[in-house]
Every structure is written in C-alpha cells, then in structure tokens.
Design a protein around this motif. Sequence first.
Motif, PDB file in Angstrom:
ATOM      1  N   GLU A  29      96.526 103.770  53.903  1.00  0.00           N
ATOM      2  CA  GLU A  29      96.309 104.748  54.980  1.00  0.00           C
ATOM      3  C   GLU A  29      96.568 106.158  54.493  1.00  0.00           C
ATOM      4  O   GLU A  29      95.815 107.085  54.797  1.00  0.00           O
ATOM      5  N   ALA A  30      97.658 106.297  53.740  1.00  0.00           N
ATOM      6  CA  ALA A  30      98.006 107.642  53.265  1.00  0.00           C
ATOM      7  C   ALA A  30      96.920 108.192  52.347  1.00  0.00           C
ATOM      8  O   ALA A  30      96.487 109.341  52.482  1.00  0.00           O
ATOM      9  N   VAL A  31      96.458 107.362  51.427  1.00  0.00           N
ATOM     10  CA  VAL A  31      95.444 107.828  50.488  1.00  0.00           C
ATOM     11  C   VAL A  31      94.138 108.141  51.220  1.00  0.00           C
ATOM     12  O   VAL A  31      93.504 109.176  50.985  1.00  0.00           O
ATOM     13  N   PHE A  32      93.769 107.279  52.153  1.00  0.00           N
ATOM     14  CA  PHE A  32      92.530 107.525  52.891  1.00  0.00           C
ATOM     15  C   PHE A  32      92.651 108.799  53.723  1.00  0.00           C
ATOM     16  O   PHE A  32      91.708 109.599  53.803  1.00  0.00           O
ATOM     17  N   THR A  33      93.812 108.997  54.304  1.00  0.00           N
ATOM     18  CA  THR A  33      94.043 110.207  55.088  1.00  0.00           C
ATOM     19  C   THR A  33      93.863 111.457  54.236  1.00  0.00           C
ATOM     20  O   THR A  33      93.226 112.429  54.646  1.00  0.00           O
ATOM     21  N   VAL A  34      94.417 111.412  53.034  1.00  0.00           N
ATOM     22  CA  VAL A  34      94.264 112.550  52.121  1.00  0.00           C
ATOM     23  C   VAL A  34      92.797 112.821  51.829  1.00  0.00           C
ATOM     24  O   VAL A  34      92.349 113.970  51.828  1.00  0.00           O
ATOM     25  N   LEU A  35      92.034 111.759  51.606  1.00  0.00           N
ATOM     26  CA  LEU A  35      90.624 111.952  51.276  1.00  0.00           C
ATOM     27  C   LEU A  35      89.861 112.602  52.419  1.00  0.00           C
ATOM     28  O   LEU A  35      88.988 113.451  52.203  1.00  0.00           O
ATOM     29  N   LEU A  36      90.197 112.192  53.636  1.00  0.00           N
ATOM     30  CA  LEU A  36      89.461 112.746  54.776  1.00  0.00           C
ATOM     31  C   LEU A  36      89.934 114.145  55.149  1.00  0.00           C
ATOM     32  O   LEU A  36      89.176 114.932  55.710  1.00  0.00           O
ATOM     33  N   ALA A  37      91.188 114.434  54.842  1.00  0.00           N
ATOM     34  CA  ALA A  37      91.764 115.705  55.302  1.00  0.00           C
ATOM     35  C   ALA A  37      91.107 116.916  54.648  1.00  0.00           C
ATOM     36  O   ALA A  37      90.899 117.944  55.275  1.00  0.00           O
ATOM     37  N   GLN A  38      90.797 116.772  53.374  1.00  0.00           N
ATOM     38  CA  GLN A  38      90.265 117.926  52.648  1.00  0.00           C
ATOM     39  C   GLN A  38      89.159 117.404  51.765  1.00  0.00           C
ATOM     40  O   GLN A  38      89.399 116.771  50.749  1.00  0.00           O
ATOM     41  N   ASP A  40      87.230 117.975  49.360  1.00  0.00           N
ATOM     42  CA  ASP A  40      86.923 118.818  48.209  1.00  0.00           C
ATOM     43  C   ASP A  40      86.768 118.011  46.924  1.00  0.00           C
ATOM     44  O   ASP A  40      86.902 118.547  45.850  1.00  0.00           O
ATOM     45  N   HIS A  41      86.513 116.712  47.064  1.00  0.00           N
ATOM     46  CA  HIS A  41      86.308 115.888  45.872  1.00  0.00           C
ATOM     47  C   HIS A  41      87.496 115.953  44.933  1.00  0.00           C
ATOM     48  O   HIS A  41      87.363 116.358  43.769  1.00  0.00           O
ATOM     49  N   PRO A  42      88.658 115.541  45.402  1.00  0.00           N
ATOM     50  CA  PRO A  42      89.861 115.633  44.575  1.00  0.00           C
ATOM     51  C   PRO A  42      89.859 114.603  43.449  1.00  0.00           C
ATOM     52  O   PRO A  42      89.235 113.544  43.562  1.00  0.00           O
ATOM     53  N   GLU A  46      95.104 114.887  42.042  1.00  0.00           N
ATOM     54  CA  GLU A  46      95.177 115.699  43.259  1.00  0.00           C
ATOM     55  C   GLU A  46      95.471 114.826  44.471  1.00  0.00           C
ATOM     56  O   GLU A  46      96.308 115.178  45.313  1.00  0.00           O
ATOM     57  N   VAL A  47      94.812 113.694  44.546  1.00  0.00           N
ATOM     58  CA  VAL A  47      95.100 112.765  45.647  1.00  0.00           C
ATOM     59  C   VAL A  47      96.569 112.356  45.601  1.00  0.00           C
ATOM     60  O   VAL A  47      97.273 112.373  46.611  1.00  0.00           O
ATOM     61  N   PHE A  48      97.016 112.020  44.417  1.00  0.00           N
ATOM     62  CA  PHE A  48      98.401 111.588  44.218  1.00  0.00           C
ATOM     63  C   PHE A  48      99.375 112.654  44.724  1.00  0.00           C
ATOM     64  O   PHE A  48     100.268 112.374  45.535  1.00  0.00           O
ATOM     65  N   ASN A  49      99.179 113.882  44.288  1.00  0.00           N
ATOM     66  CA  ASN A  49     100.109 114.943  44.681  1.00  0.00           C
ATOM     67  C   ASN A  49     100.087 115.213  46.179  1.00  0.00           C
ATOM     68  O   ASN A  49     101.123 115.445  46.792  1.00  0.00           O
ATOM     69  N   ARG A  50      98.892 115.180  46.758  1.00  0.00           N
ATOM     70  CA  ARG A  50      98.813 115.420  48.206  1.00  0.00           C
ATOM     71  C   ARG A  50      99.458 114.275  48.975  1.00  0.00           C
ATOM     72  O   ARG A  50     100.165 114.495  49.962  1.00  0.00           O
ATOM     73  N   ALA A  51      99.205 113.054  48.542  1.00  0.00           N
ATOM     74  CA  ALA A  51      99.710 111.909  49.291  1.00  0.00           C
ATOM     75  C   ALA A  51     101.228 111.802  49.166  1.00  0.00           C
ATOM     76  O   ALA A  51     101.917 111.381  50.103  1.00  0.00           O
ATOM     77  N   SER A  59     103.233 105.594  44.106  1.00  0.00           N
ATOM     78  CA  SER A  59     103.045 105.683  42.651  1.00  0.00           C
ATOM     79  C   SER A  59     101.603 106.004  42.290  1.00  0.00           C
ATOM     80  O   SER A  59     100.671 105.735  43.058  1.00  0.00           O
ATOM     81  N   LEU A  60     101.455 106.558  41.090  1.00  0.00           N
ATOM     82  CA  LEU A  60     100.121 106.893  40.614  1.00  0.00           C
ATOM     83  C   LEU A  60      99.253 105.641  40.490  1.00  0.00           C
ATOM     84  O   LEU A  60      98.072 105.647  40.851  1.00  0.00           O
TER      85      LEU A  60
END
Lengths: 148, 148
Positions: A29-38, A40-42, A46-51, A59-60
Amino acid sequence: MIQNLTEHDREHLQEALVKSGQKVTPQREAVFTVLLAQRDHPTVDEVFNRAREVMPGLSLATVYNCLETFVGCGLVRQVNHERESTRYCPNLAPHAHFRDKATGRVHDIELPPEVLKSLRSILPPGFDSEVIEISFHGRAQSGEQTSN
Amino acid sequence: MIQNLTEHDREHLQEALVKSGQKVTPQREAVFTVLLAQRDHPTVDEVFNRAREVMPGLSLATVYNCLETFVGCGLVRQVNHERESTRYCPNLAPHAHFRDKATGRVHDIELPPEVLKSLRSILPPGFDSEVIEISFHGRAQSGEQTSN
DNA sequence: CTTGGGAGTTAGAATGATTCAAAATCTCAC
DNA sequence: GTGAGATTTTGAATCATTCTAACTCCCAAG
Ligand SMILES: [Mn+2]
Ligand SMILES: [Mn+2]
Ligand SMILES: [Zn+2]
Ligand SMILES: [Zn+2]
C-alpha cells in the motif's frame, strides 16, 4: 505530502493483487501510494526514500519486490531510457515518454489510437507485437507539463 | 566469416573518425568490420568475441571504447531493451527495433517518413525531440527476416 | 488455543554490465 | 629521432539489480 489512497485506488490495488493470488500488505500500500501521489516516474531509490518517510522500517529489497509485483499484475509500467535506472509509471493509458535532456525529467505523451495503429502497420507480416515502447529525448521548454 | 571492409565502408569509417578529430586504428577497423559483417545487433561481448578471432590481443575495454567512439561520431546506434546488455546497430536509416521474445533476436523495422511524422505530431508544443526510439516486443514467425 | 506452512519482508551478499584509473604503447607532427 | 597527445590495455571500482537465508505474519487445520 503523501496522501492516503482514495477508495477507488485502494480497490484497484486490491483487485489486481487478489486477482493474481497475492495479498495486500502495508508495504505494498505504501509503495503504491507513493507511485500515485507524484506521477513523476520515480526510480526505485526515489520510491524507497519517499515511502520510508511514512514507513521507516521499509527495506529497499521490499520496494524492488513490490514494484516487480505491480508490474506483474499490470498495475504499473517500467520505463527505461538507455541504461539509466528503471523508472515506474502508474499511467495505464497508452502513452509515450519524453525525457527532458536538461532536467532528466520524464513526461507522459498521450498516444492517439490512430498513431498507435500507424505504428503497428509498419510491422511486416509474421511479426506480432505485444508491447510497443516509444521514447523521445530532447528539450522541453521549462514549465511545460503534460496532463498526467 | 569476417570479410574485410569494402573500400566504401573504409572511407565511411575514416571520414566519420577524422571529421571528429580521431584516428583510424586497427582496433577500430576490426570492431567496425565486425559490426558490418553480421547485422544482428550484437552485444559488446559478442562484438568482443567476434573481433578477437581476427585480432587476438584485443581487449574488452577497447571494444567499449571503440563502440562509444562510433556512437559519438554517428557511425552506429545503441539499442537498449529494458535492462538487457546494450546492443549496437550500424543501420543509419530511420528504423524501429523488434525484439523476438522467443529467440531474443533483434530485427530492424523500416520506419516510413509519414509514420515518423505522425509520431512527431503527438508532441505538445514546447517539446522538441532530437531522438525517437521505437521498440516492439513480441513474436516473429521463425524464418522471418528483415531486409538489413 | 497451538501449530505448521506459505507468503511476504528484511539485511546483507553476490552479480554483472559498464566505467574508471593508471601504466604501457602507438602515432605523427616537428 | 623525439615528445606530446591519442589510444590501448589490465585490473579495480561502481552501482543497479538480483539472490539468499533468516525472520515475521497470518491463517487454517487439528
Ligand atoms: Mn481504476
Ligand atoms: Mn556510406
Ligand atoms: Zn508514463
Ligand atoms: Zn537496428
């Protein structure tokens, strides 16, 4: 900065996962949320740091796992440009990618059905393509934004 | 199996190198010869192994160097598919690539000017593209061959 | 309740294509 | 023939990604 998933998006996630025999987990959920939030093709990092901001123990390896899972069940697309780190895109509509030489940013470019058709038409008989990737590389006037 | 360069191809090599202030060396000739001899989009390792047959002392680093030089002076194109090893293509005409899922082989697909134009037309104002890469992924009936 | 198995997560090691650094060799204009 | 600069070579370093093995969760069976 990281909103929760909308009800619709949560269902989208759940449906795709369950349909392929997998579970909804807090990490996914957290990773998917990050993808939808911004959108910008992270990159994975980048996904790791945001999540991590919202789930510090993440973990990575799990981010790699989640993203692979999402690609596998069709929730997101991988985007590669030359040998740079893989980026991820939750836009499921047919589209091309434009990488801005100056900023490195990747923009979605809408792909009209008739252009897609003209592309398919260049394949000689006997060639049957499941995936078409189109990527542009050049300069975008700063401030240019696509609609995703 | 590895023919020598034709006079025309040798001139092509020399002209491109000299034009960008670089020298024709035996290693560069060997690598270029390998690229022209078999237009199957070889990886660096494949180029290395083929070129070594004719020049046993050749090093892998030199193959990387030569290929980078060739890309820099426009003699060959890099071809990337997802995160696989980079492949190299001496076909300078506008074309797309088709990667056969079954064999891994990469085929050139001719790209007619009108299709190229329709592709450029999908870029919103403000986006100026220097490079367009198009790649298909799917199945080709075995025996299918493109004209390169 | 227990318990055992499968899925998921984690940390850290391994991989492998590519790049880098430094020394050796070559080339060519002087 | 010399020397500066270009090129090549070897081996080490990089770094995104994948792999491994241990650990945690969850649930269903007993
Ligand atoms: Mn939806
Ligand atoms: Mn020519
Ligand atoms: Zn996209
Ligand atoms: Zn090609």
